[in-house]
Scaffold this motif. Structure first.
Motif, PDB file in Angstrom:
ATOM      1  N   SER A 571       4.452  -8.203  -8.330  1.00 43.84           N
ATOM      2  CA  SER A 571       5.116  -9.486  -8.114  1.00 43.84           C
ATOM      3  C   SER A 571       5.797  -9.528  -6.760  1.00 43.84           C
ATOM      4  O   SER A 571       5.822 -10.561  -6.076  1.00 43.84           O
ATOM      5  CB  SER A 571       6.123  -9.761  -9.235  1.00 43.84           C
ATOM      6  N   GLY A 572       6.389  -8.384  -6.337  1.00 43.84           N
ATOM      7  CA  GLY A 572       7.009  -8.315  -5.020  1.00 43.84           C
ATOM      8  C   GLY A 572       6.003  -8.453  -3.903  1.00 43.84           C
ATOM      9  O   GLY A 572       6.293  -9.056  -2.861  1.00 43.84           O
ATOM     10  N   ALA A 573       4.796  -7.912  -4.100  1.00 42.99           N
ATOM     11  CA  ALA A 573       3.756  -8.037  -3.087  1.00 42.99           C
ATOM     12  C   ALA A 573       3.428  -9.500  -2.835  1.00 42.99           C
ATOM     13  O   ALA A 573       3.239  -9.926  -1.680  1.00 42.99           O
ATOM     14  CB  ALA A 573       2.511  -7.270  -3.514  1.00 42.99           C
ATOM     15  N   ALA A 574       3.378 -10.296  -3.904  1.00 38.87           N
ATOM     16  CA  ALA A 574       3.065 -11.718  -3.756  1.00 38.87           C
ATOM     17  C   ALA A 574       4.258 -12.496  -3.203  1.00 38.87           C
ATOM     18  O   ALA A 574       4.121 -13.270  -2.246  1.00 38.87           O
ATOM     19  CB  ALA A 574       2.631 -12.293  -5.092  1.00 38.87           C
ATOM     20  N   ALA A 575       5.444 -12.283  -3.783  1.00 35.96           N
ATOM     21  CA  ALA A 575       6.601 -13.084  -3.404  1.00 35.96           C
ATOM     22  C   ALA A 575       7.115 -12.752  -2.010  1.00 35.96           C
ATOM     23  O   ALA A 575       7.567 -13.645  -1.282  1.00 35.96           O
ATOM     24  CB  ALA A 575       7.717 -12.890  -4.429  1.00 35.96           C
ATOM     25  N   ASP A 576       7.056 -11.483  -1.625  1.00 35.84           N
ATOM     26  CA  ASP A 576       7.649 -11.066  -0.356  1.00 35.84           C
ATOM     27  C   ASP A 576       6.639 -10.987   0.787  1.00 35.84           C
ATOM     28  O   ASP A 576       7.001 -11.206   1.949  1.00 35.84           O
ATOM     29  CB  ASP A 576       8.313  -9.697  -0.520  1.00 35.84           C
ATOM     30  N   TYR A 577       5.382 -10.649   0.456  1.00 37.44           N
ATOM     31  CA  TYR A 577       4.385 -10.403   1.502  1.00 37.44           C
ATOM     32  C   TYR A 577       3.185 -11.343   1.440  1.00 37.44           C
ATOM     33  O   TYR A 577       2.310 -11.289   2.301  1.00 37.44           O
ATOM     34  CB  TYR A 577       3.887  -8.953   1.417  1.00 37.44           C
ATOM     35  N   GLY A 578       3.131 -12.173   0.409  1.00 37.44           N
ATOM     36  CA  GLY A 578       1.997 -13.075   0.287  1.00 37.44           C
ATOM     37  C   GLY A 578       0.689 -12.364   0.017  1.00 37.44           C
ATOM     38  O   GLY A 578      -0.377 -12.862   0.370  1.00 37.44           O
ATOM     39  N   VAL A 579       0.742 -11.212  -0.632  1.00 36.25           N
ATOM     40  CA  VAL A 579      -0.448 -10.416  -0.926  1.00 36.25           C
ATOM     41  C   VAL A 579      -0.720 -10.476  -2.426  1.00 36.25           C
ATOM     42  O   VAL A 579       0.142 -10.099  -3.237  1.00 36.25           O
ATOM     43  CB  VAL A 579      -0.296  -8.961  -0.458  1.00 36.25           C
ATOM     44  N   VAL A 580      -1.895 -10.933  -2.789  1.00 37.37           N
ATOM     45  CA  VAL A 580      -2.299 -11.051  -4.190  1.00 37.37           C
ATOM     46  C   VAL A 580      -3.005  -9.758  -4.587  1.00 37.37           C
ATOM     47  O   VAL A 580      -4.035  -9.399  -4.004  1.00 37.37           O
ATOM     48  CB  VAL A 580      -3.225 -12.251  -4.408  1.00 37.37           C
ATOM     49  N   ILE A 581      -2.430  -9.043  -5.539  1.00 36.42           N
ATOM     50  CA  ILE A 581      -2.968  -7.754  -5.966  1.00 36.42           C
ATOM     51  C   ILE A 581      -3.794  -7.941  -7.227  1.00 36.42           C
ATOM     52  O   ILE A 581      -3.371  -8.593  -8.189  1.00 36.42           O
ATOM     53  CB  ILE A 581      -1.831  -6.748  -6.223  1.00 36.42           C
ATOM     54  N   THR A 582      -4.992  -7.364  -7.218  1.00 39.66           N
ATOM     55  CA  THR A 582      -5.869  -7.365  -8.389  1.00 39.66           C
ATOM     56  C   THR A 582      -6.180  -5.929  -8.764  1.00 39.66           C
ATOM     57  O   THR A 582      -5.692  -4.992  -8.141  1.00 39.66           O
ATOM     58  CB  THR A 582      -7.161  -8.132  -8.082  1.00 39.66           C
ATOM     59  N   ALA A 583      -6.997  -5.778  -9.770  1.00 34.01           N
ATOM     60  CA  ALA A 583      -7.439  -4.474 -10.296  1.00 34.01           C
ATOM     61  C   ALA A 583      -6.312  -3.835 -11.093  1.00 34.01           C
ATOM     62  O   ALA A 583      -5.155  -3.898 -10.722  1.00 34.01           O
ATOM     63  CB  ALA A 583      -7.914  -3.538  -9.198  1.00 34.01           C
ATOM     64  N   PRO A 584      -6.664  -3.250 -12.210  1.00 30.00           N
ATOM     65  CA  PRO A 584      -5.657  -2.685 -13.106  1.00 30.00           C
ATOM     66  C   PRO A 584      -5.232  -1.276 -12.690  1.00 30.00           C
ATOM     67  O   PRO A 584      -5.810  -0.664 -11.793  1.00 30.00           O
ATOM     68  CB  PRO A 584      -6.398  -2.647 -14.451  1.00 30.00           C
ATOM     69  N   GLY A 585      -4.203  -0.787 -13.376  1.00 29.57           N
ATOM     70  CA  GLY A 585      -3.823   0.612 -13.281  1.00 29.57           C
ATOM     71  C   GLY A 585      -3.311   1.019 -11.914  1.00 29.57           C
ATOM     72  O   GLY A 585      -2.675   0.257 -11.202  1.00 29.57           O
ATOM     73  N   ASP A 586      -3.615   2.285 -11.552  1.00 29.42           N
ATOM     74  CA  ASP A 586      -3.078   2.861 -10.323  1.00 29.42           C
ATOM     75  C   ASP A 586      -4.046   2.742  -9.152  1.00 29.42           C
ATOM     76  O   ASP A 586      -3.940   3.483  -8.178  1.00 29.42           O
ATOM     77  CB  ASP A 586      -2.697   4.321 -10.550  1.00 29.42           C
ATOM     78  N   GLU A 587      -5.009   1.840  -9.240  1.00 34.63           N
ATOM     79  CA  GLU A 587      -5.931   1.597  -8.127  1.00 34.63           C
ATOM     80  C   GLU A 587      -5.906   0.121  -7.760  1.00 34.63           C
ATOM     81  O   GLU A 587      -6.901  -0.601  -7.893  1.00 34.63           O
ATOM     82  CB  GLU A 587      -7.346   2.046  -8.490  1.00 34.63           C
ATOM     83  N   PRO A 588      -4.762  -0.355  -7.266  1.00 35.05           N
ATOM     84  CA  PRO A 588      -4.672  -1.785  -6.930  1.00 35.05           C
ATOM     85  C   PRO A 588      -5.550  -2.129  -5.736  1.00 35.05           C
ATOM     86  O   PRO A 588      -5.886  -1.282  -4.909  1.00 35.05           O
ATOM     87  CB  PRO A 588      -3.187  -1.960  -6.599  1.00 35.05           C
ATOM     88  N   ALA A 589      -5.897  -3.379  -5.656  1.00 38.67           N
ATOM     89  CA  ALA A 589      -6.673  -3.887  -4.525  1.00 38.67           C
ATOM     90  C   ALA A 589      -6.168  -5.285  -4.206  1.00 38.67           C
ATOM     91  O   ALA A 589      -5.498  -5.927  -5.017  1.00 38.67           O
ATOM     92  CB  ALA A 589      -8.166  -3.920  -4.863  1.00 38.67           C
ATOM     93  N   ALA A 590      -6.457  -5.745  -3.003  1.00 36.85           N
ATOM     94  CA  ALA A 590      -6.008  -7.069  -2.572  1.00 36.85           C
ATOM     95  C   ALA A 590      -7.120  -8.091  -2.740  1.00 36.85           C
ATOM     96  O   ALA A 590      -8.272  -7.844  -2.374  1.00 36.85           O
ATOM     97  CB  ALA A 590      -5.566  -7.012  -1.117  1.00 36.85           C
ATOM     98  N   ASP A 591      -6.757  -9.216  -3.318  1.00 36.45           N
ATOM     99  CA  ASP A 591      -7.647 -10.377  -3.342  1.00 36.45           C
ATOM    100  C   ASP A 591      -7.468 -11.073  -1.989  1.00 36.45           C
ATOM    101  O   ASP A 591      -6.500 -11.805  -1.772  1.00 36.45           O
ATOM    102  CB  ASP A 591      -7.251 -11.297  -4.491  1.00 36.45           C
ATOM    103  N   MET A 592      -8.389 -10.841  -1.052  1.00 43.58           N
ATOM    104  CA  MET A 592      -8.197 -11.319   0.310  1.00 43.58           C
ATOM    105  C   MET A 592      -8.239 -12.844   0.392  1.00 43.58           C
ATOM    106  O   MET A 592      -7.487 -13.451   1.156  1.00 43.58           O
ATOM    107  CB  MET A 592      -9.235 -10.701   1.227  1.00 43.58           C
ATOM    108  N   THR A 593      -9.097 -13.462  -0.408  1.00 43.71           N
ATOM    109  CA  THR A 593      -9.151 -14.927  -0.382  1.00 43.71           C
ATOM    110  C   THR A 593      -7.826 -15.507  -0.863  1.00 43.71           C
ATOM    111  O   THR A 593      -7.244 -16.410  -0.238  1.00 43.71           O
ATOM    112  CB  THR A 593     -10.303 -15.435  -1.262  1.00 43.71           C
ATOM    113  N   GLY A 594      -7.341 -14.997  -1.979  1.00 46.35           N
ATOM    114  CA  GLY A 594      -6.063 -15.451  -2.501  1.00 46.35           C
ATOM    115  C   GLY A 594      -4.909 -15.123  -1.562  1.00 46.35           C
ATOM    116  O   GLY A 594      -3.957 -15.905  -1.431  1.00 46.35           O
ATOM    117  N   THR A 595      -4.982 -13.977  -0.879  1.00 43.61           N
ATOM    118  CA  THR A 595      -3.917 -13.570   0.038  1.00 43.61           C
ATOM    119  C   THR A 595      -3.844 -14.497   1.244  1.00 43.61           C
ATOM    120  O   THR A 595      -2.762 -14.953   1.641  1.00 43.61           O
ATOM    121  CB  THR A 595      -4.142 -12.114   0.494  1.00 43.61           C
TER     122      THR A 595
END
Length: 633
Positions: A571-595
């Motif tokens: 949630s902090g990645a989205a609210a503070d950095y505008g980065v949308v994180i996808t993928a579960p668990g300990d291997e997050p990834a960025a949704d570049m289109t959403g970001t």
């Protein structure tokens, strides 16, 4: 006292460059050996384990020669005991803030000074001093730990001792020791710590005396002059040259004093960098006019003594951030050589920096730590932001009471926090502004005190968002095994560590009793005796450093890494950095289109103009406005 003399030898005297390096290295080694000896032989957790103590080596002109860490001053000792009255084996002692010439900030800092002698026959002469001071567990006063957060007078803070002879030609002053230990709730550790400091300084004096014996007074003192002059020349050439001539003003605030309701206690610096044609070369003028009035509570600091000698050397390490590289920054010593580069101008008596006796001072860290940030902030205005964002890395927390066996105990520690983001890198996590100091090891705390450390880690999302993120603070959770009392001397629970050049403020300090439980409650950052029942959790979250630069410019891969490491939440990645994180668990990834879409939306929604400094939401709560006038370029 040494009068107006500024050097030990004639200016321009030749110095053997090889001997200069030998002497400089020996001084650093002796200082470290003194500190190592104290750390190994002291008894109290605050000194032995948390390492809240410092040593220093000074010449007979009272100049600090070593630059590994800050130290106190010899000035009050020589003021009251002229050097020609000192004898081998003498040990001097003091902790009285108002008679320390600004070198002692609060009464728990007990200072030991040993003169160094050279010469044969019946009258060896004082040629230097070895000094150490440490934060001791308890020296009396209204509350355990001798730091009453609601003090209105220094008389409630503990035993005041002006400069005295603790040992007279090697003979201990037993009456003084008896008085001091009688006033302490922890008499055994107080006596043991003083023994450790005395023995270590006497050892250091022997080592330093051997240098004089080996190379001779003239040669050693010529090296002392060269060490100080080299620092002056280096800072003028490598640091002051990066500050353009001009004048800038900035201020920051302590948020409460323990007595009055929370409000803004201002500390202001007007910085002037003089021109290169100034006689003797350029210098910095620090004018503290505009600093707030003396507080009723214990956040005052006695700075206006000895020309501000202590405060100059306390603030000067901030200048090292202007070095060409981080590696060069680490190489720059801060000794007496910086004093000639800085002129201090203090307001009249009756301010936070010029308190009038008997104003309380035990929480003076609120002021001297804030001044580091004010100096960094005003320099940031002068150099276009090429300074770190803010950090707040000292607060005292602890518990005390009676254990299951009926014995009294006192556990205190100095927890660090995150440092500010820099124009080239993120801030560091959980650092401490005092060199080599640290939190108490969990294993030690659990073995000695009736508590369990259930978690000690990084506080997620505590670092200020920025192109370069602020460092993270601690999250420490302890469970009380017996009922006891929590204490805290902390600031930045309302006001945050500021961000700069588009960076955002970090998260403030917080203490929660019974977090997520039925009796959950926040504890004030200034607390003397907050009762905590047996079995209850205490969660402490320390401050995060401010961010540097626009957080929407942060590399997306770095945000993903922070999420993977648990430093930033999704949630902090989205609210503070505008980065949308996808993928579960300990291997997050960025949704570049959403970001890309989210960042564009966030840029569109924010104001066209923003202040150079971001203070966080707590400032508006106390000031009634979002930013101060000085926050804008």
């Amino acid at each position: 006292m040494s009068g107006a003399r500024r050097t030990l030898t004639d200016e321009g005297a030749a110095v053997d460059p090889v001997l200069l390096e030998i002497i400089a290295g020996s001084l650093a080694s002796i200082e470290q050996e003194v500190e190592t000896a104290i750390g190994r032989t002291a008894r109290s957790p605050m000194i032995r384990d948390a390492h809240d103590f410092r040593a220093g080596i000074h010449d007979r002109l009272l100049r600090k020669l070593t630059g590994r860490s800050y130290s106190s001053l010899v000035h009050p000792i020589v003021r009251d005991f002229p050097a020609d009255t000192m004898r081998p084996g003498d040990v001097f002692f003091h902790n009285d803030v108002y008679s320390s010439e600004g070198g002692i900030g609060h009464l728990p800092d007990l200072c030991v000074t040993v003169p160094v002698f050279h010469g044969h026959g019946a009258a060896p002469r004082v040629v230097a001093f070895v000094q150490a001071f440490g934060h001791h567990d308890d020296i009396g006063g209204a509350v355990p730990g001798s730091m009453p957060s609601h003090a209105t007078s220094v008389f409630s803070e503990g035993l005041m001792v002006p400069p005295i002879r603790l040992r007279d030609a090697g003979v201990p002053n037993q009456a003084v020791l008896t008085i001091m230990t009688r006033n302490s709730r922890m008499p055994e550790s107080l006596a043991a710590d003083l023994d450790a400091e005395c023995a270590a300084c006497l050892m250091g004096a022997r080592r330093l005396g051997e240098l004089f014996g080996r190379y001779g007074q003239a040669a050693v003192e010529s090296c002392f002059d060269a060490i100080v002059a080299r620092t002056t020349a280096t800072f003028r050439r490598e640091i002051l040259a990066k500050i353009p001539p001009g004048t800038w003003t900035w201020e920051d605030y302590a948020e409460h004093d323990g007595v009055d309701p929370p409000r803004l206690h201002a500390q202001r610096i007007t910085l002037t960098r003089t021109g290169d044609d100034e006689p003797g070369g350029p210098k910095l003028i620090l004018d503290f006019a505009g600093t707030g009035p003396q507080a009723k509570g214990p956040i005052n600091h006695c700075a206006n003594y000895a020309g501000g000698n202590f405060l100059v050397k306390w603030l000067a390490p901030i200048l090292r951030n202007l070095a060409d590289t981080p590696q060069r920054m680490a190489e720059l010593d801060v000794n007496e050589g910086v004093v000639d580069l800085v002129e201090m101008r203090f307001p009249p008596p009756g301010t936070l920096l010029t308190p009038v006796f008997p104003a309380p001072t035990n929480a003076r860290t609120f002021v001297i730590l804030r001044l580091l940030g004010v100096f960094a902030g005003v320099l940031a205005k002068a150099v276009g932001g090429r300074m770190p964002a803010d950090q707040e890395t000292i607060r005292y927390t602890g518990v005390y009471g009676t254990d299951a066996a009926g014995e009294p105990y006192l556990m205190r520690e100095v927890l660090g926090g995150g440092s500010g983001g820099r124009y080239y890198a993120d801030g560091e996590d959980t650092i401490h502004v005092v060199p080599d100091s640290r939190n108490l090891p969990a294993e030690f705390s659990e073995a000695r005190f009736p508590l369990i450390v259930e978690r000690l880690g990084l506080a997620a999302d505590s670092g200020g968002p920025g192109k370069f993120r602020g460092g993270l603070g601690y999250e420490k959770v302890i469970r009380m095994l017996t009922g006891g009392y929590f204490m805290s001397i902390a600031d930045r629970s309302i006001l945050s560590c500021w961000g700069v050049s588009g960076g955002k403020a970090g998260r403030p300090f917080e203490v929660m009793i019974d977090p997520d439980g039925r009796a959950q409650r926040l504890v004030d950052a200034l607390a003397d005796a907050e009762f905590v029942p047996a079995g209850t959790l205490i969660r402490i979250r320390t401050t995060g450093g401010g961010g540097w630069g626009d957080p929407l410019d942060r590399d997306v891969a770095l945000v993903v890494r922070d999420v993977a490491q648990g430093k930033v939440s999704r949630s902090g990645a989205a609210a503070d950095y505008g980065v949308v994180i996808t993928a579960p668990g300990d291997e997050p990834a960025a949704d570049m289109t959403g970001t890309v879409s989210l960042r564009a939306k966030m840029r569109e929604q924010r104001p066209d103009q923003q202040p150079f400094f971001d203070r966080g939401p707590g400032y508006a709560r106390l000031a009634g406005v979002a930013s101060a006038e000085v926050d804008w370029l």
